[in-house]
Design a protein around this motif. Structure first.
Motif, PDB file in Angstrom:
ATOM      1  N   THR A  39      62.733  54.621 -38.526  1.00 38.25           N
ATOM      2  CA  THR A  39      63.076  55.987 -38.089  1.00 38.25           C
ATOM      3  C   THR A  39      62.142  57.764 -38.423  1.00 38.25           C
ATOM      4  O   THR A  39      61.161  57.252 -39.014  1.00 38.25           O
ATOM      5  CB  THR A  39      64.286  56.294 -38.820  1.00 38.25           C
ATOM      6  N   ASP A  40      61.733  58.716 -37.203  1.00 35.56           N
ATOM      7  CA  ASP A  40      61.063  59.877 -37.567  1.00 35.56           C
ATOM      8  C   ASP A  40      62.003  60.989 -36.840  1.00 35.56           C
ATOM      9  O   ASP A  40      62.579  60.467 -35.381  1.00 35.56           O
ATOM     10  CB  ASP A  40      60.001  59.809 -37.493  1.00 35.56           C
ATOM     11  N   GLN A  41      61.379  61.912 -37.426  1.00 40.09           N
ATOM     12  CA  GLN A  41      62.934  63.035 -36.349  1.00 40.09           C
ATOM     13  C   GLN A  41      61.494  63.363 -35.186  1.00 40.09           C
ATOM     14  O   GLN A  41      62.002  63.567 -33.934  1.00 40.09           O
ATOM     15  CB  GLN A  41      62.255  64.843 -36.729  1.00 40.09           C
ATOM     16  N   ASN A  78      60.306  74.835 -54.238  1.00 42.32           N
ATOM     17  CA  ASN A  78      61.419  74.461 -53.064  1.00 42.32           C
ATOM     18  C   ASN A  78      61.113  73.158 -54.072  1.00 42.32           C
ATOM     19  O   ASN A  78      61.935  72.452 -54.309  1.00 42.32           O
ATOM     20  CB  ASN A  78      61.202  75.112 -52.189  1.00 42.32           C
ATOM     21  N   TYR A  79      59.943  72.621 -53.086  1.00 43.43           N
ATOM     22  CA  TYR A  79      59.528  70.973 -53.182  1.00 43.43           C
ATOM     23  C   TYR A  79      59.762  70.216 -54.733  1.00 43.43           C
ATOM     24  O   TYR A  79      60.295  69.672 -54.536  1.00 43.43           O
ATOM     25  CB  TYR A  79      58.294  70.777 -53.056  1.00 43.43           C
ATOM     26  N   SER A  80      59.437  71.089 -55.844  1.00 42.44           N
ATOM     27  CA  SER A  80      59.447  70.335 -56.975  1.00 42.44           C
ATOM     28  C   SER A  80      60.991  70.562 -57.614  1.00 42.44           C
ATOM     29  O   SER A  80      61.505  69.593 -58.144  1.00 42.44           O
ATOM     30  CB  SER A  80      58.401  71.124 -58.090  1.00 42.44           C
ATOM     31  N   ARG A  88      47.081  59.661 -50.681  1.00 41.59           N
ATOM     32  CA  ARG A  88      46.149  60.505 -49.403  1.00 41.59           C
ATOM     33  C   ARG A  88      47.236  60.276 -47.824  1.00 41.59           C
ATOM     34  O   ARG A  88      46.527  58.710 -47.521  1.00 41.59           O
ATOM     35  CB  ARG A  88      44.810  59.153 -49.523  1.00 41.59           C
ATOM     36  N   THR A  89      47.511  60.726 -47.957  1.00 39.57           N
ATOM     37  CA  THR A  89      48.610  61.523 -46.440  1.00 39.57           C
ATOM     38  C   THR A  89      48.195  62.446 -45.300  1.00 39.57           C
ATOM     39  O   THR A  89      47.521  63.947 -46.680  1.00 39.57           O
ATOM     40  CB  THR A  89      49.628  61.427 -46.806  1.00 39.57           C
ATOM     41  N   ALA A  90      48.419  62.997 -44.745  1.00 37.68           N
ATOM     42  CA  ALA A  90      48.381  64.191 -43.568  1.00 37.68           C
ATOM     43  C   ALA A  90      49.230  65.314 -44.337  1.00 37.68           C
ATOM     44  O   ALA A  90      48.250  66.055 -44.727  1.00 37.68           O
ATOM     45  CB  ALA A  90      49.573  64.042 -42.503  1.00 37.68           C
TER      46      ALA A  90
HETATM   47  N1  LIG Z   1      51.868  62.629 -50.118  1.00 32.51           N
HETATM   48  C1  LIG Z   1      51.684  62.480 -51.588  1.00 32.51           C
HETATM   49  O1  LIG Z   1      50.668  62.742 -51.800  1.00 32.51           O
HETATM   50  C2  LIG Z   1      52.761  62.277 -51.534  1.00 32.51           C
HETATM   51  C3  LIG Z   1      53.807  62.348 -53.303  1.00 32.51           C
HETATM   52  C4  LIG Z   1      54.801  62.429 -53.626  1.00 32.51           C
HETATM   53  C5  LIG Z   1      55.830  62.134 -52.583  1.00 32.51           C
HETATM   54  N2  LIG Z   1      55.484  62.192 -51.702  1.00 32.51           N
HETATM   55  C6  LIG Z   1      56.800  62.210 -50.896  1.00 32.51           C
HETATM   56  O2  LIG Z   1      56.080  61.006 -49.735  1.00 32.51           O
HETATM   57  C7  LIG Z   1      56.985  60.981 -48.752  1.00 32.51           C
HETATM   58  C8  LIG Z   1      56.447  61.019 -47.789  1.00 32.51           C
HETATM   59  O3  LIG Z   1      54.665  61.484 -47.588  1.00 32.51           O
HETATM   60  P1  LIG Z   1      53.683  61.482 -46.837  1.00 32.51           P
HETATM   61  O4  LIG Z   1      53.003  61.859 -47.750  1.00 32.51           O
HETATM   62  O5  LIG Z   1      53.628  60.271 -45.911  1.00 32.51           O
HETATM   63  O6  LIG Z   1      53.534  62.425 -45.802  1.00 32.51           O
HETATM   64  P2  LIG Z   1      53.568  62.919 -43.911  1.00 32.51           P
HETATM   65  O7  LIG Z   1      53.050  64.051 -43.617  1.00 32.51           O
HETATM   66  O8  LIG Z   1      52.396  62.126 -43.459  1.00 32.51           O
HETATM   67  O9  LIG Z   1      54.831  62.162 -43.019  1.00 32.51           O
HETATM   68  C9  LIG Z   1      56.075  62.485 -43.393  1.00 32.51           C
HETATM   69  C10 LIG Z   1      56.781  62.380 -42.330  1.00 32.51           C
HETATM   70  O10 LIG Z   1      58.486  62.338 -42.207  1.00 32.51           O
HETATM   71  C11 LIG Z   1      58.498  63.551 -41.021  1.00 32.51           C
HETATM   72  N3  LIG Z   1      60.029  64.048 -41.182  1.00 32.51           N
HETATM   73  C12 LIG Z   1      59.412  65.274 -41.631  1.00 32.51           C
HETATM   74  N4  LIG Z   1      60.482  66.258 -41.269  1.00 32.51           N
HETATM   75  C13 LIG Z   1      61.578  65.212 -40.928  1.00 32.51           C
HETATM   76  C14 LIG Z   1      63.291  65.947 -40.929  1.00 32.51           C
HETATM   77  N5  LIG Z   1      63.540  66.720 -41.240  1.00 32.51           N
HETATM   78  N6  LIG Z   1      63.725  64.132 -40.528  1.00 32.51           N
HETATM   79  C15 LIG Z   1      63.224  63.190 -39.997  1.00 32.51           C
HETATM   80  N7  LIG Z   1      61.683  63.032 -40.864  1.00 32.51           N
HETATM   81  C16 LIG Z   1      60.964  63.801 -40.987  1.00 32.51           C
HETATM   82  C17 LIG Z   1      57.203  63.444 -40.219  1.00 32.51           C
HETATM   83  O11 LIG Z   1      57.440  63.812 -38.558  1.00 32.51           O
HETATM   84  C18 LIG Z   1      56.341  62.471 -40.938  1.00 32.51           C
HETATM   85  O12 LIG Z   1      56.089  61.657 -40.217  1.00 32.51           O
HETATM   86  C19 LIG Z   1      58.016  62.256 -48.691  1.00 32.51           C
HETATM   87  O13 LIG Z   1      58.551  62.457 -48.617  1.00 32.51           O
HETATM   88  C20 LIG Z   1      56.620  63.342 -49.665  1.00 32.51           C
HETATM   89  O14 LIG Z   1      57.880  64.411 -50.326  1.00 32.51           O
HETATM   90  C21 LIG Z   1      53.992  61.977 -50.726  1.00 32.51           C
END
Ligand SMILES: NC(=O)c1ccc[n+]([C@@H]2O[C@H](COP(=O)([O-])OP(=O)(O)OC[C@H]3O[C@@H](n4cnc5c(N)ncnc54)[C@H](O)[C@@H]3O)[C@@H](O)[C@H]2O)c1
Length: 251
Positions: A41-43, A158-160, A193-195
């Motif tokens: 699932t995804d938005q 906000n995030y923390s 390492r992600t977007a």
């Molecule tokens: N990348 C990092 O370093 C890191 C570190 C710690 C925690 N996280 C957490 O891991 C999770 C995934 O992060 P990521 O790095 O893969 O990010 P990402 O941006 O690559 O992917 C996030 C996904 O969430 C979806 N999304 C955003 N808002 C949404 C909503 N309201 N409803 C449904 N889907 C929604 C986006 O469309 C996207 O596909 C997040 O919760 C992020 O906070 C990431």
């Protein structure tokens, strides 16, 4: 494909939020590879379709548009898993966004958007899944927090706050559901390492990497491994815990 690598979650059904890319997609992939039916699932519904096709799972993979801040959409995602696969065993609350700024520059909208997606979205998911799982008297819910919620990051009030809130929510829900056979745990990734992190200025990313004892950022599959463990019976006596996946950061 189901059952390869030992099938740690063979025949179970999982819903993963924000699973169209990044960590969520890696989680969907590892659950599928270990035998689960997976609802991606995804938005971004179109991206979720592409991601599900990329898993190549045929009948055992499904996709659905779901904005985690929308109560009805979250309930529908859980309902979709039950309708399609007859059960819900695993929910991964992974969807996330950032709206970084120092407090002087952060707007109320930036604060609310981040808290809404992470904290309200996770709460809606836990509540909807718990409804189904407590009746089945089994299930595993995994909430994706962040080491930012442990340490607090500059520019991320906000995030923390939201990610620390997810820890409290996880523990409270774990206490409510433990007697019903439902486990609730959290994972705190470090720098992955992600977007999301590709948006960071390269010098900031490099400085963060240098601070990590393992001297590198993590890859999405390395977070997914911890989620698979918590989703499977390998963690059958664990609930209300927080696993850190950060290369030794913040130990
Ligand atoms: N990348 C990092 O370093 C890191 C570190 C710690 C925690 N996280 C957490 O891991 C999770 C995934 O992060 P990521 O790095 O893969 O990010 P990402 O941006 O690559 O992917 C996030 C996904 O969430 C979806 N999304 C955003 N808002 C949404 C909503 N309201 N409803 C449904 N889907 C929604 C986006 O469309 C996207 O596909 C997040 O919760 C992020 O906070 C990431």
């Amino acid at each position: 494909m189901a059952g390869v690598n030992g099938g740690l979650v063979l025949g179970r059904t999982a819903v993963v939020t924000g699973a169209a890319q990044g960590i969520g997609l890696a989680i969907a992939r590892i659950l599928y590879e270990h035998g689960a039916n997976v609802v991606v699932t995804d938005q971004d519904a179109a991206l979720a379709v592409t991601a599900a096709e990329g898993l190549g799972g045929g009948e055992s993979v499904s996709s659905l548009g779901c904005d985690v801040t929308d109560e009805e959409a979250v309930t529908a995602a859980v309902g979709h898993a039950v309708d399609r696969f007859g059960r819900l065993d695993i929910l991964v609350n992974n969807a996330g966004i950032t709206r970084d700024a120092t407090m002087g520059k952060m707007t109320v909208a930036d604060f609310e958007a981040v808290v809404d997606v992470h904290l309200k979205g996770t709460w809606l998911g836990v509540r909807a899944a718990a409804e189904v799982m407590r009746q089945a008297r089994s299930g595993s819910i995994i909430n994706i927090s962040s080491l930012s919620g442990k340490s607090g990051n500059f520019g991320q009030t906000n995030y923390s706050a939201a990610k620390a809130g997810i820890v409290g929510l996880t523990k409270a829900a774990a206490k409510e559901l433990a007697g019903r056979g439902v486990r609730v745990n959290a994972v705190q990734p470090g720098l992955i390492r992600t977007a999301m992190t590709a948006a960071m200025p390269p010098d900031v990313f490099a400085a963060r990497e240098a601070d990590i004892p393992m001297k590198r950022a993590g890859e999405p599959y390395e977070v997914a491994g911890a989620v698979l463990f918590l989703a499977s019976d390998l963690s059958s006596y664990m609930t209300g815990t927080v696993l850190e996946v950060g290369g030794g950061r913040m130990m």
